[in-house]
Scaffold this motif. Structure first.
Motif: not given
Length: 242
Positions: A212-235
């Motif tokens: 996995e490339a741990p790349v943040y998505r724009s918070a204004n894009m669909p599904g970004a909040n869940e995706h980014n939350k997972r990455l934040v918890e990881r790091y």
């Protein structure tokens, strides 16, 4: 000078084009260090003093950026709480170890150090400190500037595992205003481009390995909040600035 703005933009464009051509090998080697660090579960630290600290913020918590980037931030060597004082502090020997001790650099990580002049004590000593921790160092600097400014001092380029030459001219400014003064710094845009080129390559290399490339998505894009939350918890445990 009615066309000074265009002269600046053309100079910046030319320097960026030159860096893209001449620094491709260094960018690939830097990306390889980052890829290995991320694959091992490490993080990518970024440090700079003065305006070079902007590179640490450039890589941190942004859409299209890597979640494993950790900025090294110290108001002592940033310009927003006292530019004159910070200029003095970035030349003070012994300060880098104090700043970096807050961050648990190790052999599984990598560190970018940005310094256009390449000779101030804090960034040079930051690179040396990281290497004592087993952390590989990617120095982004101007070889022309540091050669002109060294005057016998050790340069960031001398203590980095990989050196990316931004190509910024000595003095940084690219548009002559009169016989004595030039305006138009280019180091920030060149530094940001070199940083993102490395991180993009690392992301692509991880994907090519099936990781996995741990790349943040724009918070204004669909599904970004869940995706980014997972990455934040990881790091989160490794990044005090989240």
């Amino acid at each position: 000078m009615s066309n000074a703005a265009q002269i600046y933009l053309k100079a910046a464009q030319d320097l960026l084009s030159t860096a893209a051509q001449t620094q491709s090998d260094a960018i690939l080697r830097a990306a390889a260090l980052c890829t290995e660090a991320i694959a091992r579960g490490g993080v990518i630290y970024i440090f700079g003093t003065g305006h070079s600290h902007l590179m640490a913020e450039e890589g941190h918590f942004r859409a299209g950026g890597l979640a494993c980037v950790v900025p090294i931030l110290s108001t002592t060597v940033m310009v927003h709480e006292g530019a004159i004082a910070s200029t003095r502090m970035e030349r003070m020997s012994g300060l880098a170890d104090v700043i970096l001790a807050r961050y648990p650099l190790g052999a599984d990580d990598a560190l970018f150090v940005f310094s256009t002049s390449g000779v101030n004590a804090v960034p040079v000593e930051a690179a040396r400190y990281a290497r004592t921790q087993g952390t590989p160092v990617i120095g982004v600097t101007s070889l022309a500037y540091s050669t002109a400014a060294a005057n016998g001092r050790q340069r960031l380029a001398d203590v980095s595992d990989v050196v990316i030459d931004s190509g910024a001219p000595a003095g940084d400014a690219v548009v002559p205003i009169d016989d004595e003064v030039s305006a138009g710094p280019v180091s920030t845009l060149l530094g940001a481009a070199m940083l993102n080129a490395v991180l993009v390559q690392a992301a692509a290399d991880l994907a090519e390995r099936g990781l996995e490339a741990p790349v943040y998505r724009s918070a204004n894009m669909p599904g970004a909040n869940e995706h980014n939350k997972r990455l934040v918890e990881r790091y989160r445990a490794r990044n005090p600035h989240l």
